[in-house]
Design an enzyme around this catalytic site. Structure first.
Site, PDB file in Angstrom:
ATOM      1  N   GLY A 199       0.831  -1.217  -0.055  1.00 31.32           N
ATOM      2  CA  GLY A 199      -0.078  -0.159  -0.001  1.00 31.32           C
ATOM      3  C   GLY A 199       0.807   1.258  -0.061  1.00 31.32           C
ATOM      4  N   ASP A 212      -7.966   7.931  14.586  1.00 26.69           N
ATOM      5  CA  ASP A 212      -8.052   7.702  13.130  1.00 26.69           C
ATOM      6  C   ASP A 212      -8.753   6.134  12.846  1.00 26.69           C
ATOM      7  OD1 ASP A 212      -8.190   8.142  10.484  1.00 26.69           O
ATOM      8  OD2 ASP A 212      -6.460   7.401  10.128  1.00 26.69           O
TER       9      ASP A 212
END
Length: 274
Positions: A55, A190
């Site tokens: 990623g 988050d």
């Protein structure tokens, strides 16, 4: 995450980066479109050989790698804030302009602090860090290679709300993990469906990406859209008002928003718009 506990024995910081990597004298040109900043397969970082990119986001790159020392596969996260830095040479990371250096450095320090903390946590729903170090003008953290799909992907594939068993497992494991984090006076800040990995073998939820470096960079640049997920972020994450402090309740709000989104099929309204 703000605490600074002693560095664990597994951490092996490297020598400080060369001055040239930290103090550019001119604005550098970014890579051509499509090339990105990721290191190529076959590149080596210490005893680790990179196999492929897992990623690449705006603040870091995660690689699948082979650990030649212990003969196992691992994931390596490299600090690479794309808005501030770029690749120079084979592996070095440099900021693109002198004005970005303070923010880049603050984010790098936060990345290291996050790795230190994760290396000390021991909970099945928290990432484990094997090792971290500084090199090439940046820093790296080595973690287990986890296979599975994010809760966001799972919900999209299912097309229907999860059953009570999945939600109970999700809430139970993640609240226990957050209790461990909050006991060390740290926050995640988050929590969202794309930051919860459901492990392939057990289905156990794993809390990903504390985003400490992202938060520091966002605070410095006031780029709120880069650090907040509308619908999951409580009002205190938008505010500069001292009376609206962030705390454990900030993460609990986000976790409740995740459960709401799972059941209703849509995330809650943006907190500041309600």
């Amino acid at each position: 995450m703000s605490s600074l506990p002693p560095e664990p024995a597994g951490a092996t910081p490297g020598p400080p980066p060369a001055a040239a990597a930290w103090q550019p004298t001119e604005i550098l040109q970014r890579p051509a479109p499509g090339r990105g900043n990721a290191l190529p397969p076959g590149a080596h970082l210490a005893e680790f050989e990179l196999l492929r990119v897992l990623g690449e986001g705006g603040f870091g790159i995660v690689y699948l790698a082979h650990d030649h020392s212990l003969q196992r596969r691992v994931a390596i996260k490299e600090y690479m804030p794309a808005s501030l830095a770029m690749r120079s040479g084979a592996q070095d990371v440099v900021v693109t302009a002198d004005k970005h250096l303070p923010v880049f450095t603050a984010g790098l320090d936060s990345f290291i602090n996050e790795a230190r903390l994760l290396a000390q946590f021991d909970h099945a729903s928290l990432l484990k860090v094997y090792r971290f170090w500084r090199a090439n003008g940046t820093a790296y953290m080595v973690m287990p290679y986890y296979e599975g799909m994010t809760l966001k992907e799972r919900l999209r594939q299912a097309g229907t709300p999860p059953d009570e068993r999945l939600l109970t497992t999700l809430i139970g494991s993640l609240t226990e993990a957050l209790a461990v984090v909050h006991a060390e006076h740290c926050l995640h800040r988050d929590i969202a469906p794309d930051n919860i990995l459901l492990l392939a073998e057990s289905g156990r939820p794993l809390l990903l990406d504390f985003g400490a470096a992202r938060q520091v960079i966002g605070d410095a640049t006031q780029a709120l859209t880069a650090i907040l997920k509308p619908g999951y972020a409580p009002v205190e994450q938008y505010a500069d008002t001292p009376s609206l402090k962030q705390g454990p309740w900030t993460d609990i709000y986000a976790l409740c928003a995740v459960v709401y989104a799972a059941v209703m099929g849509n995330k809650p309204p943006v907190s500041v718009g309600r």
